[in-house]
Design a protein around this motif. Sequence first.
Motif, PDB file in Angstrom:
ATOM      1  N   VAL A  28       3.890  -2.813  -3.313  1.00 12.88           N
ATOM      2  CA  VAL A  28       2.838  -2.801  -4.475  1.00 12.88           C
ATOM      3  C   VAL A  28       2.916  -1.418  -5.098  1.00 12.88           C
ATOM      4  O   VAL A  28       3.014  -1.405  -6.252  1.00 12.88           O
ATOM      5  N   THR A  29       2.841  -0.419  -4.377  1.00 11.24           N
ATOM      6  CA  THR A  29       2.897   0.761  -5.031  1.00 11.24           C
ATOM      7  C   THR A  29       4.100   1.365  -5.300  1.00 11.24           C
ATOM      8  O   THR A  29       4.328   2.396  -6.042  1.00 11.24           O
ATOM      9  N   ARG A  30       5.217   0.944  -4.392  1.00 12.15           N
ATOM     10  CA  ARG A  30       6.561   1.575  -4.783  1.00 12.15           C
ATOM     11  C   ARG A  30       6.859   2.822  -4.182  1.00 12.15           C
ATOM     12  O   ARG A  30       7.644   3.472  -4.554  1.00 12.15           O
ATOM     13  N   VAL A  31       5.800   3.277  -3.354  1.00  8.67           N
ATOM     14  CA  VAL A  31       5.772   4.513  -2.742  1.00  8.67           C
ATOM     15  C   VAL A  31       6.368   4.437  -1.285  1.00  8.67           C
ATOM     16  O   VAL A  31       5.910   3.641  -0.543  1.00  8.67           O
ATOM     17  N   ALA A  32       7.062   5.275  -0.967  1.00 10.66           N
ATOM     18  CA  ALA A  32       7.783   5.475   0.602  1.00 10.66           C
ATOM     19  C   ALA A  32       6.913   6.375   1.542  1.00 10.66           C
ATOM     20  O   ALA A  32       6.334   7.240   0.825  1.00 10.66           O
ATOM     21  N   GLN A  33       6.627   5.655   2.353  1.00 13.25           N
ATOM     22  CA  GLN A  33       5.770   6.044   3.315  1.00 13.25           C
ATOM     23  C   GLN A  33       6.032   5.932   4.658  1.00 13.25           C
ATOM     24  O   GLN A  33       7.147   5.173   5.138  1.00 13.25           O
ATOM     25  N   ALA A  34       5.481   6.500   6.141  1.00 16.26           N
ATOM     26  CA  ALA A  34       5.707   6.347   7.139  1.00 16.26           C
ATOM     27  C   ALA A  34       5.502   4.736   7.503  1.00 16.26           C
ATOM     28  O   ALA A  34       4.202   4.415   7.072  1.00 16.26           O
ATOM     29  N   PRO A  35       6.130   4.251   8.417  1.00 20.85           N
ATOM     30  CA  PRO A  35       5.769   2.762   8.928  1.00 20.85           C
ATOM     31  C   PRO A  35       4.360   2.682   9.410  1.00 20.85           C
ATOM     32  O   PRO A  35       3.749   1.660   9.362  1.00 20.85           O
ATOM     33  N   GLU A  36       3.856   3.793  10.024  1.00 18.46           N
ATOM     34  CA  GLU A  36       2.485   3.681  10.718  1.00 18.46           C
ATOM     35  C   GLU A  36       1.409   3.302   9.793  1.00 18.46           C
ATOM     36  O   GLU A  36       0.301   3.027  10.409  1.00 18.46           O
ATOM     37  N   GLY A  37       1.634   3.732   8.741  1.00 18.93           N
ATOM     38  CA  GLY A  37       0.457   3.611   7.592  1.00 18.93           C
ATOM     39  C   GLY A  37       0.639   2.171   6.813  1.00 18.93           C
ATOM     40  O   GLY A  37       0.191   2.315   5.622  1.00 18.93           O
ATOM     41  N   MET A  38       1.660   1.343   7.224  1.00 19.16           N
ATOM     42  CA  MET A  38       2.032   0.164   6.592  1.00 19.16           C
ATOM     43  C   MET A  38       1.913  -1.000   7.482  1.00 19.16           C
ATOM     44  O   MET A  38       1.661  -0.971   8.610  1.00 19.16           O
ATOM     45  N   GLY A  61      12.282  -7.546   6.652  1.00 16.56           N
ATOM     46  CA  GLY A  61      10.949  -7.469   6.475  1.00 16.56           C
ATOM     47  C   GLY A  61      10.610  -6.618   5.101  1.00 16.56           C
ATOM     48  O   GLY A  61      11.277  -5.887   4.714  1.00 16.56           O
ATOM     49  N   ALA A  62       9.565  -7.004   4.476  1.00 15.06           N
ATOM     50  CA  ALA A  62       8.749  -6.287   3.393  1.00 15.06           C
ATOM     51  C   ALA A  62       7.563  -5.569   3.882  1.00 15.06           C
ATOM     52  O   ALA A  62       6.940  -6.149   4.714  1.00 15.06           O
ATOM     53  N   TRP A  63       7.231  -4.453   3.121  1.00 15.75           N
ATOM     54  CA  TRP A  63       6.257  -3.563   3.802  1.00 15.75           C
ATOM     55  C   TRP A  63       5.277  -3.481   2.451  1.00 15.75           C
ATOM     56  O   TRP A  63       5.591  -3.229   1.584  1.00 15.75           O
ATOM     57  N   VAL A  64       4.008  -3.286   3.126  1.00 18.05           N
ATOM     58  CA  VAL A  64       2.809  -3.147   2.167  1.00 18.05           C
ATOM     59  C   VAL A  64       2.078  -2.086   2.782  1.00 18.05           C
ATOM     60  O   VAL A  64       1.793  -2.008   4.056  1.00 18.05           O
ATOM     61  N   SER A  65       1.325  -1.066   2.021  1.00 15.52           N
ATOM     62  CA  SER A  65       0.359  -0.124   2.478  1.00 15.52           C
ATOM     63  C   SER A  65      -0.705  -1.007   3.286  1.00 15.52           C
ATOM     64  O   SER A  65      -1.135  -1.869   3.032  1.00 15.52           O
ATOM     65  N   ALA A  66      -0.966  -0.258   4.426  1.00 12.55           N
ATOM     66  CA  ALA A  66      -2.043  -1.127   5.289  1.00 12.55           C
ATOM     67  C   ALA A  66      -3.393  -0.936   4.861  1.00 12.55           C
ATOM     68  O   ALA A  66      -4.270  -0.597   5.408  1.00 12.55           O
ATOM     69  N   ARG A  67      -3.655  -1.600   3.513  1.00 10.28           N
ATOM     70  CA  ARG A  67      -5.213  -1.581   2.999  1.00 10.28           C
ATOM     71  C   ARG A  67      -5.200  -2.942   2.419  1.00 10.28           C
ATOM     72  O   ARG A  67      -4.498  -3.579   2.048  1.00 10.28           O
ATOM     73  N   ARG A  68      -6.691  -3.556   2.691  1.00 12.85           N
ATOM     74  CA  ARG A  68      -6.700  -4.733   2.265  1.00 12.85           C
ATOM     75  C   ARG A  68      -6.563  -4.973   0.812  1.00 12.85           C
ATOM     76  O   ARG A  68      -6.016  -5.788   0.209  1.00 12.85           O
ATOM     77  N   ASP A  69      -6.760  -3.979  -0.043  1.00 14.81           N
ATOM     78  CA  ASP A  69      -6.628  -4.153  -1.508  1.00 14.81           C
ATOM     79  C   ASP A  69      -5.256  -4.176  -1.882  1.00 14.81           C
ATOM     80  O   ASP A  69      -4.746  -5.168  -2.818  1.00 14.81           O
ATOM     81  N   ALA A  70      -4.400  -3.403  -1.250  1.00 16.91           N
ATOM     82  CA  ALA A  70      -2.921  -3.560  -1.526  1.00 16.91           C
ATOM     83  C   ALA A  70      -2.226  -4.878  -1.016  1.00 16.91           C
ATOM     84  O   ALA A  70      -1.529  -5.731  -1.807  1.00 16.91           O
ATOM     85  N   VAL A  71      -2.728  -5.502   0.046  1.00 13.89           N
ATOM     86  CA  VAL A  71      -2.266  -6.961   0.444  1.00 13.89           C
ATOM     87  C   VAL A  71      -2.819  -7.765  -0.637  1.00 13.89           C
ATOM     88  O   VAL A  71      -2.180  -8.836  -1.005  1.00 13.89           O
ATOM     89  N   ALA A  72      -4.017  -7.783  -0.984  1.00 14.48           N
ATOM     90  CA  ALA A  72      -4.287  -8.788  -2.065  1.00 14.48           C
ATOM     91  C   ALA A  72      -3.610  -8.915  -3.016  1.00 14.48           C
ATOM     92  O   ALA A  72      -3.446  -9.588  -3.810  1.00 14.48           O
ATOM     93  N   ALA A  73      -3.414  -7.525  -3.629  1.00 16.54           N
ATOM     94  CA  ALA A  73      -2.465  -7.200  -4.963  1.00 16.54           C
ATOM     95  C   ALA A  73      -1.238  -7.928  -4.541  1.00 16.54           C
ATOM     96  O   ALA A  73      -0.582  -8.455  -5.636  1.00 16.54           O
ATOM     97  N   ALA A  74      -0.726  -7.775  -3.586  1.00 21.54           N
ATOM     98  CA  ALA A  74       0.701  -8.300  -3.342  1.00 21.54           C
ATOM     99  C   ALA A  74       0.708 -10.041  -3.388  1.00 21.54           C
ATOM    100  O   ALA A  74       1.530 -10.442  -3.858  1.00 21.54           O
ATOM    101  N   VAL A  75      -0.427 -10.646  -2.835  1.00 22.90           N
ATOM    102  CA  VAL A  75      -0.521 -11.979  -2.948  1.00 22.90           C
ATOM    103  C   VAL A  75      -0.882 -12.451  -4.424  1.00 22.90           C
ATOM    104  O   VAL A  75      -0.325 -13.325  -5.180  1.00 22.90           O
ATOM    105  N   LYS A  76      -1.770 -11.645  -5.153  1.00 19.75           N
ATOM    106  CA  LYS A  76      -2.162 -11.976  -6.453  1.00 19.75           C
ATOM    107  C   LYS A  76      -0.962 -11.813  -7.281  1.00 19.75           C
ATOM    108  O   LYS A  76      -0.839 -12.636  -8.464  1.00 19.75           O
TER     109      LYS A  76
END
Length: 231
Positions: A28-38, A61-76
């Motif tokens: 969603v954000t295209r930002v690289a981060q540690a897996p613990e926050g995703m 596997g595909a990764w999304v930031s561990a936030r409700r709004d990020a997952v909702a954006a990935a779906v939408k």
Amino acid sequence: MDEAGDSAPDEVLDAGPGRRAPTRTCIVTRVAQAPEGMIRFVRGPDCAVVPDLRGKLPGRGAWVSARRDAVAAAVKKNLFSRAFKGPAQAGPDLPDRIAAGLREDLRQAIALANKAGCVVAGFSKVEAAIGGAPGVAAVIHAAEASPDGRRKIVAALLRRHGDAISRIPIVDDLSEDELDMALGRDHVIHAALVAGAGTNGCLSRWRRLRSFEGAAAATEEPDPARTGRIG
């Protein structure tokens, strides 16, 4: 899970649990981060998108930031299909399913902490634990806990910790029924975590749930609506 050849670039999909990079890129954000926050997602044989909350399911596997709004954006935005380069069915209930899974993880963590002797339950025992040695690592309220009960617990925390009260997490994300199930007893309204095996894991799961829901965690000042200090 999906291991077909329609893979996305390496910076989007991982190669499976056995080959984990130190950072992953959120689709969603295209930002690289540690897996613990995703949150990791895989595609099942029926093309359904499956949340892999523990990062152990096979397949790319595909990764999304561990936030409700990020997952909702990935779906939408249909970003799972783009990431997997093929059909990927993710319904609008996906964020709710993840929240339910995180709540279950927290309930199980509390159950394990209880088996390790790191949980006290009942208002009087919680109040005594707060004032005793070594104190409590966190206070647990059922979501239905009354403002009066919360206020009395806060008063005990203030007597013990003063201005440092913000260091004591207030966990009130689970219902009375969920706490009853976790602790194997009826009508649990107030409980507390004491230091010991399982305490850190329990708080880690709680913080992950709170972060997913976009809520404050342990390092912030107590919220009056949660602690009962209203008015």
